[in-house]
Design a protein around this motif. Structure first.
Motif, mmCIF file in Angstrom:
data_model
loop_
_atom_site.group_PDB
_atom_site.id
_atom_site.type_symbol
_atom_site.label_atom_id
_atom_site.label_comp_id
_atom_site.label_asym_id
_atom_site.label_seq_id
_atom_site.Cartn_x
_atom_site.Cartn_y
_atom_site.Cartn_z
ATOM 1 N N PHE A 93 0.856 -1.330 -0.022
ATOM 2 C CA PHE A 93 0.203 0.042 0.078
ATOM 3 C C PHE A 93 0.751 1.317 -0.031
ATOM 4 N N ILE A 94 1.813 1.293 0.954
ATOM 5 C CA ILE A 94 2.792 2.454 0.966
ATOM 6 C C ILE A 94 3.415 2.556 -0.285
ATOM 7 N N ALA A 95 4.039 1.453 -0.732
ATOM 8 C CA ALA A 95 4.667 1.400 -2.105
ATOM 9 C C ALA A 95 3.991 2.103 -3.339
ATOM 10 N N LEU A 96 2.634 1.665 -3.185
ATOM 11 C CA LEU A 96 1.903 2.147 -4.434
ATOM 12 C C LEU A 96 1.552 3.731 -4.332
ATOM 13 N N PHE A 172 7.623 -2.428 8.136
ATOM 14 C CA PHE A 172 7.216 -2.880 6.720
ATOM 15 C C PHE A 172 8.209 -2.371 5.658
ATOM 16 N N GLY A 173 9.186 -1.435 6.112
ATOM 17 C CA GLY A 173 10.221 -0.699 5.316
ATOM 18 C C GLY A 173 10.875 -1.722 4.173
ATOM 19 N N ALA A 174 11.585 -2.687 4.625
ATOM 20 C CA ALA A 174 12.499 -3.526 3.732
ATOM 21 C C ALA A 174 11.531 -4.114 2.296
ATOM 22 N N PHE A 179 9.263 -3.658 -3.131
ATOM 23 C CA PHE A 179 7.932 -3.715 -3.909
ATOM 24 C C PHE A 179 7.856 -2.302 -4.753
ATOM 25 N N LEU A 180 8.714 -1.217 -4.034
ATOM 26 C CA LEU A 180 8.716 -0.036 -5.006
ATOM 27 C C LEU A 180 9.469 -0.206 -6.103
ATOM 28 N N ILE A 216 7.822 -10.418 -7.092
ATOM 29 C CA ILE A 216 8.233 -9.770 -5.988
ATOM 30 C C ILE A 216 7.374 -10.128 -4.756
ATOM 31 N N ILE A 217 6.125 -10.210 -4.957
ATOM 32 C CA ILE A 217 5.313 -10.585 -3.914
ATOM 33 C C ILE A 217 5.738 -12.046 -3.191
#
Length: 301
Positions: A93-96, A172-174, A179-180, A216-217
């Motif tokens: 979610f944050i990557a999006l 969740f940073g890594a 994901f980004l 990636i997932i």
């Protein structure tokens, strides 16, 4: 011909010379202790006397005569089942959001990645324990704005594990950074073609983003699952090393530590460790076997 062969032999010798620190470290610090612990798992060993061969007694005890071991296994499985999807979902979610071309992307990325660097530390676990204590920030907020007298989350067996799940999700940073990077590899042409075909943003997410992001997932899922099974510090700090309250935070690794360095049952602890190796290996194998049904790579036709 002989000159070429001598040159190849010399190059191989130089290569092995540079690799020798790693090879020695692997044999002495990794493979050797692993084989030693495998042997000890079949013995009765308390660190103060010579190991006595016990066969499969330690493994039989795990299943039949140790309810706390079963409790630690259930707690760890619950932790993995809840923390991994929550962390990956929040990371995606944050990557999006960050992938939408925000200004100062590097700053946001660093700020969001910071908890992953600090999340496994003792200091953060202590901070987390204070936040969710009876007089912590969470309860003060609930009392000030809603008049709700909340319990001490970390001392209530119904909520203690949930605080550890939230701590894991906060790190969740890594996976977010990974994901980004994956999102930036998806060609914009794919979205443009989908838009021309009438696909809305939500449809583009499920039919373009997710399929192209499945490698990636899959990578993040495997790595985070392995890490979740090995979690130790949050449980140890928040429960003062007891796994309480009522064994609700008794992680598998914490129980292993307790058997090895509190009860000095080193043979029994080695058996617990090797069962964990088997569990992680089995989980990883199942993940790879299932990958062919849902992971899509760009070079597959």
């Amino acid at each position: 011909m002989s000159k070429t062969k001598n040159l190849s032999t010399k190059q191989n010798g130089i290569a092995f010379l540079f690799l020798s620190p790693w090879i020695i470290g692997f044999l002495v610090l990794t493979l050797g202790p692993m084989l030693g612990s495998l042997y000890l798992s079949f013995t009765d060993y308390d660190l103060f006397s010579s190991p006595n061969w016990a066969g499969l007694d330690n493994y039989t005890k795990l299943v039949n005569d140790d309810p706390r071991y079963i409790a630690s296994l259930k707690v760890t499985l619950s932790y993995v089942l809840f923390s991994v999807p929550l962390k990956l979902g929040f990371a995606l979610f944050i990557a999006l959001i960050l992938n939408r071309g925000l200004r100062g992307l590097g700053i946001y990325r660093s700020v969001f990645y910071l908890p992953s660097l600090l999340g496994g530390s003792v200091a953060v676990a202590l901070m987390w324990r204070q936040i969710f204590s009876y007089d912590g920030i969470i309860n003060q907020f609930l009392w000030t704005y809603f008049g709700y007298d909340a319990p001490s989350w970390i001392t209530n067996p119904d909520y203690a594990l949930g605080t550890l799940v939230l701590l894991a999700a906060w790190q969740f940073g890594a996976p977010m950074v990974i994901f980004l990077a994956g999102l930036k590899q998806i060609p914009q042409d794919m979205y443009d073609a989908a838009a021309i075909d009438g696909a809305r943003p939500v449809q583009q997410f499920f039919y373009v983003t997710i399929p192209l992001l499945t490698p990636i997932i899959f990578f993040n899922f495997v790595m985070q699952t392995i890490g979740a099974f090995q979690a130790f510090t949050p449980s140890y700090i928040i429960s003062d090393g007891t796994g309480g309250p009522a064994d609700s935070t008794l992680f598998y690794t914490l129980y292993l530590y307790e058997q090895a360095f509190t009860n000095f049952e080193m043979g029994y602890a080695s058996a617990i460790a090797w069962v964990l190796v088997a569990i992680i290996g089995l989980t990883t194998m199942i993940s790879f076997l299932s990958a062919k049904y849902w992971v899509h790579y760009g070079d597959e036709g």
